[in-house]
Design an enzyme around this catalytic site. Sequence first.
Site, PDB file in Angstrom:
ATOM      1  N   SER A 122       0.805  -1.223   0.000  1.00  0.00           N
ATOM      2  CA  SER A 122       0.000   0.000   0.000  1.00  0.00           C
ATOM      3  C   SER A 122       0.839   1.275   0.000  1.00  0.00           C
ATOM      4  O   SER A 122       0.319   2.347  -0.317  1.00  0.00           O
ATOM      5  CB  SER A 122      -0.944   0.010   1.205  1.00  0.00           C
ATOM      6  OG  SER A 122      -0.207   0.108   2.409  1.00  0.00           O
ATOM      7  N   LYS A 194       0.576   4.566   6.866  1.00  0.00           N
ATOM      8  CA  LYS A 194       0.035   5.463   5.834  1.00  0.00           C
ATOM      9  C   LYS A 194       0.712   6.826   5.972  1.00  0.00           C
ATOM     10  O   LYS A 194       1.443   7.099   6.923  1.00  0.00           O
ATOM     11  CB  LYS A 194      -1.481   5.642   5.977  1.00  0.00           C
ATOM     12  CG  LYS A 194      -2.290   4.347   6.008  1.00  0.00           C
ATOM     13  CD  LYS A 194      -2.273   3.609   4.689  1.00  0.00           C
ATOM     14  CE  LYS A 194      -3.061   2.301   4.773  1.00  0.00           C
ATOM     15  NZ  LYS A 194      -2.912   1.479   3.538  1.00  0.00           N
TER      16      LYS A 194
END
Length: 306
Positions: A122, A194
């Site tokens: 990701s 993230k």
Amino acid sequence: MPETGPRTPDQGNDEPRVTSSPIPGADHPTTRLPAVPRPEHTPGREHAPDPVLPARAADAAQTGPSHAGPSSGRARRAKAREGRSPAFLWLKEVATVVVIAVVLSFLIKTFLFRAFYIPSESMMNTLDVNDRIFVNLLVPEPMAMERGDVVVFRDTKGWLVPTAQKPAGPFTGVQDALTFVGLLPDNSEQHLVKRVIGLPGDHVVCCDGSGRISVNGAPLDEKYINSAEVPQVRDFDVVVPAGKVWVMGDNRNHSADSRAHMESNGGFIDVADIEGKAAVIAWPLNRITALDNYPDVFRSVPAAGK
């Protein structure tokens, strides 16, 4: 008229007269010191010979300080070391080094840095699968968190699919212990990584005519996103609540980030769930590097509410 004859003492004068004659009885035995014989002068020798010190006892130690006798603590320790094998001494030194390393690692892991394992794509190309990273635990407190920071946070909102518990192996306990003290990275897969796009109070919108995200009205030229694919447009318009942040993955088309969880808690994560800021890639060796938060990308973003 002056006197011409011998002067006689005045009658009635009782004061004694001072004379120069020796005092009788001056040679009293309690007042006379014994005479010290004068040493004979030896030609060519101006000083008396050094006194001869008494010889030590036959059983006294002949070398070292007086406190280093056979019964001293130093002597006992030396004698004890003589009876130990070199292998024992080597093992003792190794054990001491290991204990010190474990204690230091635990203190660093608890207060400064912690290692994590990256299991997904990701955050490509910033982070690759199987990367090991060190996270700065001083962010977001006492050091302030900034837009663009790559953060690791606990999954308290159910973003991750529950994973089946792995069967315990012969070294599971050892691995858990090494992970606890910080000698192994956390691979429990209960954390996410993230990039912070919106801080508390920020107005984050996607997208303008060029497909860019804007923060507080300023469009972002996001240099960190995966350039191998054109990001898919997912419209959203949010204001980040107090105590929360908006996060997105750098591999936009393969990241289940805040955009994918807007039905749960608005897609925001709690600042209290953030473990820290990812600082460096520590493994593999060919990928060791410090992680950038790209301050130029967010330089033109005004403060929230302006």
